[in-house]
Scaffold this motif. Structure first.
Motif, PDB file in Angstrom:
ATOM      1  N   LEU A 123     -12.493  11.120   5.625  1.00 51.76           N
ATOM      2  CA  LEU A 123     -10.988  10.941   5.843  1.00 51.76           C
ATOM      3  C   LEU A 123     -10.998   9.782   5.953  1.00 51.76           C
ATOM      4  O   LEU A 123     -10.303   8.664   5.184  1.00 51.76           O
ATOM      5  CB  LEU A 123      -9.875  12.139   6.298  1.00 51.76           C
ATOM      6  N   ILE A 124     -11.264   9.218   6.692  1.00 53.48           N
ATOM      7  CA  ILE A 124     -11.020   7.779   8.214  1.00 53.48           C
ATOM      8  C   ILE A 124     -12.046   6.934   6.033  1.00 53.48           C
ATOM      9  O   ILE A 124     -11.383   5.601   6.089  1.00 53.48           O
ATOM     10  CB  ILE A 124     -12.349   7.481   8.770  1.00 53.48           C
ATOM     11  N   PHE A 125     -13.487   7.200   6.097  1.00 54.90           N
ATOM     12  CA  PHE A 125     -13.842   6.229   5.168  1.00 54.90           C
ATOM     13  C   PHE A 125     -13.348   6.244   3.106  1.00 54.90           C
ATOM     14  O   PHE A 125     -13.693   5.570   2.792  1.00 54.90           O
ATOM     15  CB  PHE A 125     -15.259   6.222   5.174  1.00 54.90           C
ATOM     16  N   GLY A 126     -12.639   7.748   3.556  1.00 54.86           N
ATOM     17  CA  GLY A 126     -12.364   8.077   2.119  1.00 54.86           C
ATOM     18  C   GLY A 126     -11.132   7.525   1.430  1.00 54.86           C
ATOM     19  O   GLY A 126     -10.764   8.007   0.730  1.00 54.86           O
ATOM     20  N   ALA A 127     -10.597   7.540   2.294  1.00 52.13           N
ATOM     21  CA  ALA A 127      -8.872   6.958   2.579  1.00 52.13           C
ATOM     22  C   ALA A 127      -8.912   5.643   1.346  1.00 52.13           C
ATOM     23  O   ALA A 127      -7.494   5.679   0.259  1.00 52.13           O
ATOM     24  CB  ALA A 127      -8.598   6.198   3.516  1.00 52.13           C
ATOM     25  N   VAL A 128      -9.496   4.543   1.755  1.00 50.74           N
ATOM     26  CA  VAL A 128      -9.190   3.438   0.456  1.00 50.74           C
ATOM     27  C   VAL A 128      -9.512   3.801  -0.764  1.00 50.74           C
ATOM     28  O   VAL A 128      -8.486   3.255  -1.866  1.00 50.74           O
ATOM     29  CB  VAL A 128     -10.266   2.171   1.313  1.00 50.74           C
ATOM     30  N   PRO A 129     -10.410   4.008  -1.763  1.00 52.54           N
ATOM     31  CA  PRO A 129     -11.223   5.254  -2.200  1.00 52.54           C
ATOM     32  C   PRO A 129      -9.879   5.347  -3.379  1.00 52.54           C
ATOM     33  O   PRO A 129     -10.182   5.195  -4.277  1.00 52.54           O
ATOM     34  CB  PRO A 129     -12.917   5.201  -1.945  1.00 52.54           C
ATOM     35  N   LEU A 130      -9.779   6.084  -2.010  1.00 50.76           N
ATOM     36  CA  LEU A 130      -8.532   6.859  -3.104  1.00 50.76           C
ATOM     37  C   LEU A 130      -7.316   6.452  -3.389  1.00 50.76           C
ATOM     38  O   LEU A 130      -6.662   6.825  -4.397  1.00 50.76           O
ATOM     39  CB  LEU A 130      -8.119   8.072  -1.966  1.00 50.76           C
ATOM     40  N   GLY A 131      -6.503   6.101  -2.455  1.00 51.55           N
ATOM     41  CA  GLY A 131      -5.710   5.101  -2.867  1.00 51.55           C
ATOM     42  C   GLY A 131      -6.216   4.414  -4.148  1.00 51.55           C
ATOM     43  O   GLY A 131      -5.839   3.709  -5.407  1.00 51.55           O
ATOM     44  N   LEU A 132      -7.188   3.226  -3.909  1.00 48.96           N
ATOM     45  CA  LEU A 132      -7.162   2.031  -4.784  1.00 48.96           C
ATOM     46  C   LEU A 132      -8.240   2.689  -6.732  1.00 48.96           C
ATOM     47  O   LEU A 132      -7.072   1.893  -7.380  1.00 48.96           O
ATOM     48  CB  LEU A 132      -8.117   1.741  -4.341  1.00 48.96           C
ATOM     49  N   ILE A 133      -8.875   3.617  -6.180  1.00 51.40           N
ATOM     50  CA  ILE A 133      -8.851   4.192  -7.878  1.00 51.40           C
ATOM     51  C   ILE A 133      -7.360   4.964  -8.272  1.00 51.40           C
ATOM     52  O   ILE A 133      -7.594   4.793  -9.561  1.00 51.40           O
ATOM     53  CB  ILE A 133     -10.108   5.193  -7.717  1.00 51.40           C
ATOM     54  N   PHE A 134      -6.390   5.517  -7.451  1.00 50.19           N
ATOM     55  CA  PHE A 134      -5.677   5.863  -8.124  1.00 50.19           C
ATOM     56  C   PHE A 134      -4.398   5.375  -8.403  1.00 50.19           C
ATOM     57  O   PHE A 134      -4.459   5.457  -9.437  1.00 50.19           O
ATOM     58  CB  PHE A 134      -4.615   6.598  -6.841  1.00 50.19           C
ATOM     59  N   ALA A 135      -4.589   3.910  -7.976  1.00 54.70           N
ATOM     60  CA  ALA A 135      -3.698   3.150  -8.756  1.00 54.70           C
ATOM     61  C   ALA A 135      -4.169   1.818 -10.438  1.00 54.70           C
ATOM     62  O   ALA A 135      -2.828   1.964 -10.273  1.00 54.70           O
ATOM     63  CB  ALA A 135      -3.137   1.968  -7.521  1.00 54.70           C
ATOM     64  N   LEU A 136      -5.153   2.434  -9.762  1.00 55.03           N
ATOM     65  CA  LEU A 136      -6.505   1.928 -11.455  1.00 55.03           C
ATOM     66  C   LEU A 136      -6.481   2.942 -12.197  1.00 55.03           C
ATOM     67  O   LEU A 136      -5.833   2.630 -13.869  1.00 55.03           O
ATOM     68  CB  LEU A 136      -7.504   1.940 -10.988  1.00 55.03           C
ATOM     69  N   LEU A 137      -5.709   4.327 -11.832  1.00 52.01           N
ATOM     70  CA  LEU A 137      -6.031   5.101 -13.056  1.00 52.01           C
ATOM     71  C   LEU A 137      -4.427   4.795 -13.861  1.00 52.01           C
ATOM     72  O   LEU A 137      -3.855   5.273 -15.025  1.00 52.01           O
ATOM     73  CB  LEU A 137      -5.952   6.743 -12.430  1.00 52.01           C
TER      74      LEU A 137
END
Length: 462
Positions: free
Chosen positions: A95-109
């Motif tokens: 959760l701690i290290f996956g949080a930023v990729p989760l939000g960033l890829i969602f925005a790009l999608l």
């Protein structure tokens, strides 16, 4: 053989589990379920066809390919998470290290690139698969946390209840605010979705981080240190897991049909946005009434289950509520004048959804405990990964089927004056409208009845 307990095993009233930790756990699903997955479930089918410009066939194919991808990645992620050892624990570092990729890829999608149709297909397929992989890397360990935070059944129910309240509360905020935020942002629909994707992506990142830092792992899994296919073989001999996985897929089919078709229903069956006493009711706001109901009854679920006497009986009652009011919706006239009747039936249907949602995750924890006692090693992450797989499989396949069924009913694409692919208004015939109405009502009702049959076969009698 149970997980090794590193703190006192009784974690009921007055235990070391505080309110802040339960809120922290709730923020994890507020981010994943209430923001990213809610928007992906309700907005993506309409976004991909009406804004991004993919055809119904492209949209259906995209979601089908992504589901085949998840069939492999979800159980592998569960197995990998079970073997993780770090200063942050077994599941929290994801959760701690996956949080930023989760939000960033969602925005790009949610960004629409200025590309030709081939370029758009490549962009959409690549980002969607990356989003599914990232969601898996965060949400499978998140679900697995429930198995190591406490071994007290009452506390598990409470954590599950907080999780569902968090998801539905944030879903309520997300869906209610969406049309107003679109108007505030202004510009084209593509611009609106891009800006809102960035904003909601940031919120998802912050919620996931908060969950990772506020929760604690009190139980140490009894690890199978070496990877072995025996774990997967044991899984398919696990009768409670088989039934619960099928039930989980059904619950997500139930919600998936309703959320995926809601945009089409408001747009075509009811003529678009409806304004009642200053309240804008579009497809996101329409489903918001259900989110609020789910939030309330998700909180009531533990007491309801205690009153009914078992999780299985409570689940049966909840599923029957869903079936009855889904059928009733089909007979409401397809007319904006009946909008409040429709809202009332959405609310009543959501009573059932709110009651069974926390039960499902608490039952996954029961299955994980059952497997640990039977096999001698923990497979918590692997078992909880099936819950995430069922969520994504049921939601996306239903979204894919919605696009497929609408195409079969006669809906088709055309191009506008700018050369962009759009739904052809002339193809929206009575048969298409009836299909849309049925996908929101009769299809989910059949799924709810199937849930009743499956839960009666579920062997853990808690």
């Amino acid at each position: 053989m149970k997980n090794k307990v590193t703190t006192p095993p009784s974690l009921g009233e007055g235990s070391g589990v505080g309110l802040s930790e339960k809120i922290g756990y709730a923020l994890g699903d507020a981010a994943a379920g209430g923001i990213t997955w809610k928007i992906m479930s309700i907005a993506f089918p309409l976004f991909f066809t009406n804004v991004f410009g993919l055809s119904f066939a492209d949209t259906a194919t995209l979601m089908l390919i992504a589901r085949m991808f998840d069939v492999v990645t979800d159980p592998l992620m569960g197995s990998l998470a079970d073997r993780t050892q770090s200063r942050w624990g077994t599941y929290r570092p994801w959760l701690i290290f996956g949080a930023v990729p989760l939000g960033l890829i969602f925005a790009l999608l949610l960004y629409t690139p200025d590309l030709g149709m081939t370029g758009k297909r490549i962009y959409a397929y690549t980002l969607y698969l990356l989003m599914m992989a990232t969601y898996t890397a965060v949400n499978v360990p998140y679900g697995s946390l429930l198995g190591v935070m406490t071994d007290d059944d009452n506390e598990k129910n409470q954590f599950s209840s907080f999780r569902m309240v968090g998801a539905y509360a944030m879903g309520f905020i997300t869906l209610l605010s969406f049309p107003y935020l679109q108007k505030m942002v202004g510009g084209t629909e593509a611009h609106q979705y891009a800006v809102l994707g960035a904003g909601f992506g940031l919120l998802a990142t912050l919620g996931t981080l908060a969950c990772g830092f506020l929760t604690k792992e009190r139980l140490k899994p009894v690890r199978a240190e070496k990877f072995s296919m025996k774990q997967f073989a044991d899984l398919f001999r696990n009768k409670p897991w088989i039934y619960l996985t099928l039930i989980g897929i059904c619950t997500n089919f139930f919600n998936g049909f309703r959320y995926a078709v809601a945009g089409y229903m408001l747009t075509y069956c009811l003529g678009g946005e409806i304004t009642v006493s200053g309240l804008i009711i579009n497809y996101t706001v329409f489903m918001t009434f259900g989110e609020l109901t789910c939030m309330i009854f998700g909180g009531v679920s533990p007491k309801f289950t205690a009153w009914i006497g078992s999780k299985r009986k409570a689940f049966v009652v909840a599923a029957l509520i869903c079936a009855v009011f889904s059928v009733a919706f089909f007979f409401v006239p397809m007319d904006p004048a009946y909008i409040w009747v429709m809202v009332a039936l959405v609310v009543l249907t959501s009573v059932g959804v709110g009651l069974y949602s926390p039960l499902l995750w608490s039952m996954y924890a029961d299955v994980a405990d059952w497997a640990t006692e039977k096999n001698g090693t923990s497979s918590t992450g692997l078992i909880f990964s099936s819950g995430t797989m069922a969520q994504k499989f049921g939601t996306a396949i239903s979204g894919s089927l919605v696009a497929l069924f609408l195409g079969i009913a006669g809906a088709s694409m055309t191009t506008d004056e700018m050369g962009n692919s759009i739904v052809d208004p002339a193809s929206i015939t009575d048969s298409v409208l009836t299909m849309i109405w049925s996908l929101f009502s009769l299809f989910p009702a059949v799924i709810a009845l199937l849930m009743v049959l499956l839960i009666k076969k579920y062997p853990i009698k808690k």
